[in-house]
Design a protein around this motif. Structure first.
Motif, short mmCIF file in Angstrom:
data_model
loop_
_atom_site.label_atom_id
_atom_site.label_comp_id
_atom_site.label_asym_id
_atom_site.label_seq_id
_atom_site.Cartn_x
_atom_site.Cartn_y
_atom_site.Cartn_z
N ARG A 23 0.84 -1.22 0.00
CA ARG A 23 0.00 0.00 0.00
C ARG A 23 0.86 1.25 0.00
O ARG A 23 0.61 2.20 -0.74
CB ARG A 23 -0.91 -0.03 1.22
N GLU A 24 1.90 1.25 0.86
CA GLU A 24 2.78 2.42 0.91
C GLU A 24 3.50 2.63 -0.42
O GLU A 24 3.71 3.76 -0.86
CB GLU A 24 3.79 2.25 2.04
N LYS A 25 3.88 1.49 -1.06
CA LYS A 25 4.54 1.59 -2.36
C LYS A 25 3.60 2.21 -3.40
O LYS A 25 3.99 3.05 -4.20
CB LYS A 25 4.99 0.21 -2.80
N ALA A 26 2.35 1.77 -3.37
CA ALA A 26 1.36 2.32 -4.31
C ALA A 26 1.15 3.81 -4.06
O ALA A 26 1.05 4.61 -5.00
CB ALA A 26 0.05 1.55 -4.17
N LEU A 27 1.05 4.18 -2.77
CA LEU A 27 0.88 5.60 -2.44
C LEU A 27 2.09 6.41 -2.89
O LEU A 27 1.97 7.54 -3.37
CB LEU A 27 0.66 5.76 -0.93
N LEU A 28 3.28 5.84 -2.67
CA LEU A 28 4.50 6.53 -3.08
C LEU A 28 4.55 6.73 -4.59
O LEU A 28 4.89 7.80 -5.08
CB LEU A 28 5.71 5.74 -2.60
N GLN A 29 4.16 5.67 -5.34
CA GLN A 29 4.14 5.78 -6.79
C GLN A 29 3.12 6.82 -7.25
O GLN A 29 3.38 7.61 -8.17
CB GLN A 29 3.82 4.41 -7.41
N ALA A 30 1.96 6.81 -6.59
CA ALA A 30 0.95 7.83 -6.93
C ALA A 30 1.46 9.23 -6.62
O ALA A 30 1.23 10.18 -7.36
CB ALA A 30 -0.34 7.55 -6.16
N SER A 31 2.17 9.35 -5.48
CA SER A 31 2.72 10.63 -5.09
C SER A 31 3.75 11.12 -6.10
O SER A 31 3.81 12.30 -6.45
CB SER A 31 3.35 10.53 -3.70
N VAL A 32 4.58 10.18 -6.59
CA VAL A 32 5.58 10.54 -7.59
C VAL A 32 4.90 11.00 -8.89
O VAL A 32 5.30 12.00 -9.50
CB VAL A 32 6.51 9.34 -7.87
N ARG A 33 3.86 10.27 -9.30
CA ARG A 33 3.13 10.68 -10.50
C ARG A 33 2.50 12.06 -10.32
O ARG A 33 2.53 12.89 -11.22
CB ARG A 33 2.04 9.64 -10.82
N GLU A 34 1.91 12.29 -9.13
CA GLU A 34 1.29 13.59 -8.85
C GLU A 34 2.32 14.70 -8.84
O GLU A 34 2.09 15.81 -9.33
CB GLU A 34 0.56 13.53 -7.51
N GLN A 35 3.49 14.37 -8.27
CA GLN A 35 4.55 15.37 -8.22
C GLN A 35 5.03 15.73 -9.62
O GLN A 35 5.26 16.90 -9.93
CB GLN A 35 5.72 14.83 -7.38
N LYS A 36 5.17 14.69 -10.48
CA LYS A 36 5.56 14.95 -11.86
C LYS A 36 4.51 15.80 -12.57
O LYS A 36 4.85 16.73 -13.33
CB LYS A 36 5.76 13.63 -12.60
N LYS A 37 3.25 15.47 -12.31
CA LYS A 37 2.16 16.24 -12.91
C LYS A 37 2.21 17.69 -12.45
O LYS A 37 2.05 18.63 -13.23
CB LYS A 37 0.82 15.60 -12.54
N LEU A 38 2.45 17.88 -11.15
CA LEU A 38 2.54 19.24 -10.61
C LEU A 38 3.72 20.00 -11.20
O LEU A 38 3.65 21.20 -11.46
CB LEU A 38 2.65 19.19 -9.08
N LEU A 39 4.84 19.29 -11.38
CA LEU A 39 6.01 19.94 -11.98
C LEU A 39 5.71 20.41 -13.40
O LEU A 39 6.11 21.50 -13.81
CB LEU A 39 7.20 18.96 -11.98
N VAL A 40 4.99 19.56 -14.16
CA VAL A 40 4.62 19.94 -15.53
C VAL A 40 3.69 21.15 -15.51
O VAL A 40 3.87 22.12 -16.26
CB VAL A 40 3.96 18.75 -16.25
#
Length: 261
Positions: A23-40
């Motif tokens: 679960r934490e891994k999934a949340l971390l991956q989602a967080s990374v995707r969200e962070q990339k989206k925010l950076l864009v």
């Protein structure tokens, strides 16, 4: 296989731990995707703000050149994620007022008047406007006004025009005249009791005049069409009389319904 009860608890703890890690891994991956989206999105916002900043600076630069020949640098120091703060930080110079309050009109006494040596239609006056020394004014009064009659008379002088040479003589102002045609004109007359240096103001247009009218703004040319003499002979700007406070209104000596120039 039959398990010992204690082994079963350990296996359950193991699966629970694995489930939490997954679960934490999934949340971390989602967080990374969200962070990339925010950076864009942040990069896009940054580009948009830079474009807006450039447009505002260009508009301000053009406006400043027209107004006072100075430029204002707009600084952008706030975080990009707060667009509203950035917009608030960027301000444009307000548009300058264009009305008769910008004209430095004063009562002057003509000390002398003579014909311009290089032009029959021009004359040169020395005018006392309450300063340390009289001003030299070159006027186009035509040939029908008797210059000797002007000596000692009061007139209304526009004092904040940029000094310029007219046929080799530097003119430091403009004497206002009332004219129904090129051949029919007379000096605008201040009210009785006026003295050299008295300001001519407009009740509906308060404000201090410019030190010097910016030549590129062509303030005099833009206001000229609204300077009129009404059917009672009173000089006015958009219906508001030329007034010397406490002394009265400026008038044309004899003309009515004509222009002021």
């Amino acid at each position: 296989m039959k398990l010992d009860p204690e082994d079963g608890e350990q296996i359950l703890d193991y699966f629970k731990t694995q489930a939490l890690l997954t679960r934490e891994k999934a949340l971390l991956q989602a967080s990374v995707r969200e962070q990339k989206k925010l950076l864009v999105e942040n990069a896009k916002l940054k580009t948009d703000i830079e474009q807006l900043k450039f447009q505002l600076q260009e508009k301000q630069r053009r406006q400043s050149k027209r107004n006072r020949k100075y430029s204002t640098t707009v600084s952008l120091s706030l975080p990009y994620h707060t667009a509203c703060q950035i917009i608030d930080a960027l301000s444009l110079e307000p548009a300058p007022r264009v009305d008769a309050s910008r004209l430095d009109l004063r009562v002057g006494r003509i000390l002398s008047a003579r014909r311009h040596p290089l032009s029959e239609s021009m004359s040169i006056q020395e005018v006392d406007v309450g300063e340390n020394a009289p001003r030299t004014v070159v006027s186009k009064l035509g040939t029908k006004i008797q210059l000797e009659e002007l000596q000692g008379s009061l007139a209304v002088l526009l004092c904040n025009l940029k000094a310029c040479k007219l046929k080799g003589v530097v003119s430091q102002g403009r004497i206002l005249c009332c004219a129904s045609s090129d051949d029919c004109l007379e000096l605008l007359a201040p009210p009785t009791g006026s003295a050299p240096g008295d300001r001519v103001t407009f009740l509906n247009y308060p404000g201090e005049p410019d030190r010097e009218l910016p030549s590129k703004q062509r303030i005099w040319e833009r206001l000229h069409a609204d300077l009129q003499v009404d059917n009672k002979g009173v000089a006015n700007y958009k219906g508001c009389g030329f007034e010397v406070k406490g002394k009265g209104l400026c008038r044309a000596p004899s003309l009515t319904n004509c222009t002021i120039r």
